[in-house]
Structure formats: structure tokens, C-alpha cells
Design a protein around this motif. Sequence first.
Motif, mmCIF file in Angstrom:
data_model
loop_
_atom_site.group_PDB
_atom_site.id
_atom_site.type_symbol
_atom_site.label_atom_id
_atom_site.label_comp_id
_atom_site.label_asym_id
_atom_site.label_seq_id
_atom_site.Cartn_x
_atom_site.Cartn_y
_atom_site.Cartn_z
ATOM 1 N N TRP A 89 0.838 -1.242 -0.115
ATOM 2 C CA TRP A 89 -0.066 0.066 -0.088
ATOM 3 C C TRP A 89 0.938 1.374 0.095
ATOM 4 O O TRP A 89 1.838 1.222 0.838
ATOM 5 C CB TRP A 89 -0.875 -0.110 1.271
ATOM 6 N N LEU A 90 0.537 2.150 -0.978
ATOM 7 C CA LEU A 90 1.425 3.512 -0.921
ATOM 8 C C LEU A 90 0.477 4.543 -0.847
ATOM 9 O O LEU A 90 -0.790 4.679 -1.348
ATOM 10 C CB LEU A 90 2.154 3.366 -2.148
ATOM 11 N N HIS A 91 0.935 5.683 -0.102
ATOM 12 C CA HIS A 91 0.238 6.944 -0.322
ATOM 13 C C HIS A 91 1.040 7.892 -0.997
ATOM 14 O O HIS A 91 2.242 8.180 -0.717
ATOM 15 C CB HIS A 91 0.108 7.572 1.096
ATOM 16 N N GLY A 92 0.992 8.227 -2.267
ATOM 17 C CA GLY A 92 1.921 8.807 -3.182
ATOM 18 C C GLY A 92 2.915 8.052 -3.424
ATOM 19 O O GLY A 92 2.604 6.614 -3.865
ATOM 20 N N ASP A 93 4.389 8.156 -3.157
ATOM 21 C CA ASP A 93 5.379 7.458 -3.306
ATOM 22 C C ASP A 93 5.665 6.657 -2.100
ATOM 23 O O ASP A 93 6.835 5.946 -2.039
ATOM 24 C CB ASP A 93 6.503 8.262 -4.079
ATOM 25 N N GLY B 222 -4.708 12.452 -1.155
ATOM 26 C CA GLY B 222 -3.804 12.110 -2.399
ATOM 27 C C GLY B 222 -4.084 10.621 -2.920
ATOM 28 O O GLY B 222 -5.136 10.213 -2.519
ATOM 29 N N ASN B 223 -3.366 10.108 -3.498
ATOM 30 C CA ASN B 223 -3.530 9.047 -4.302
ATOM 31 C C ASN B 223 -3.006 7.664 -3.361
ATOM 32 O O ASN B 223 -2.241 7.773 -2.741
ATOM 33 C CB ASN B 223 -2.739 8.783 -5.664
ATOM 34 N N TYR B 224 -3.705 6.634 -3.267
ATOM 35 C CA TYR B 224 -3.503 5.515 -2.514
ATOM 36 C C TYR B 224 -3.557 4.363 -3.491
ATOM 37 O O TYR B 224 -4.314 4.335 -4.539
ATOM 38 C CB TYR B 224 -4.593 5.362 -1.508
ATOM 39 N N THR B 225 -2.577 3.594 -3.608
ATOM 40 C CA THR B 225 -2.108 2.423 -4.419
ATOM 41 C C THR B 225 -1.947 1.256 -3.750
ATOM 42 O O THR B 225 -1.390 1.216 -2.754
ATOM 43 C CB THR B 225 -0.797 2.973 -5.424
#
Length: 194
Positions: A117-121, A159-162
Motif C-alpha cells: 500500500w502506498l500513499h503517493g510514493d 492524495g493517491n492511495y495505491t
Amino acid sequence: MVSWVRRNPETDELQLLTVGHHTYSADSRYSVDFEYPNNWRLRIVTADRRDEGIYECQISTHPPRVFQIYFYVSEPEVVIVDEQGSPLYEKYYEVDSTLDLICIVRHVKMTTSIVHWLHGDSLLNYDTNRGGISVRTDLMDEGANSTLSVARLNKSDSGNYTCSIGPTQFFTTSVHVLNGKQEDSGQTDLKVGA
């Protein structure tokens, strides 16, 4: 003599891959694996979508024999979903609430892989600086279910969560953390009476 060829579905042209023990493809992922007495297997290392299609095993007997095989490639599916199981592209939260995102991974055996799991980078799985982050991943035969929880959200958590299992298998959701207060828009409601 046994040969393996690939049939181009658009042009119907044949691409020679192997003849006997020799490989004739410039693509080094192709090779032939012979097992005595008459088992000639075509081997494709790290197969992906571009390898999907019709392959022919041609045997030079009289008359010649041809066996066609359609090779399917099922790529891993990675998707962040909402409560109904539909893909989730955007989610809104209020300050001090808890973020909960669910990532579904399918069509891959998850024996040594991990769901990142990432928040941004920034990798969240092992983040001890922020605190309040929890990742739970349940492995299963056909993939995994992974849940990310982030407690006490603040504006910087937007932000973006990946969710990712590799460089090409990932899904990203945009998260917005709102103040939770109704902003004054400067408009006045007028009530018209009779």
C-alpha cells in the motif's frame, strides 16, 4: 521431426519457434523441452498477454500432423473496491475519521508476494512515523484480500492511495480529506411569500 509455430491471428502468418531441439525465435523466452520418448513441450518463460494466441505443434510424418492449441494468459487482477465490490476511483473522508480501503487481488498464487500500500510514493505497510496505520492481508488460493486502515485522518492524508503486487499490477484511488465544516458560500437564501 517436431516443430512449434505461432499463428498470427490478424494475418494468419506462421512464426517458426522451434524445430527439433533448436529454437529459431529471436525471443529468448521461447525454448523446447524434450522428454523421451516423444514429448516435445514448448516453454515460454514469463508469459504475458502478448503471448496469448494460437500455437501449432507440427509433426513431419506422412501425411503431416498438426495440433492447434489456443494459449490463454490470465494476468493478475488488482482493484480497490467499495462496499458493493465495484472499482473505487475516488473517496471522500472527514478530518479525524478512519480511512478503510479494500484491495482485491485475483488470478495469482500469492505464496511469496505481498500486497503493498502506498500513499503517493511512500510505502505504508511498515510506516511507523505516522502511526495509526494498519494493513491486513488474507491470502487465498486465487489471490488475496488486503485492507488498509488509517486512523485520525488529517488534510495531509489526502492524495493517491495505491494497492500493488508489482510494477505493472496496481490500482490507484484518489482520497480527499475534507474539513467537515460547511463553508459559507456567500449566498443568501431568499424566501418568497405570498
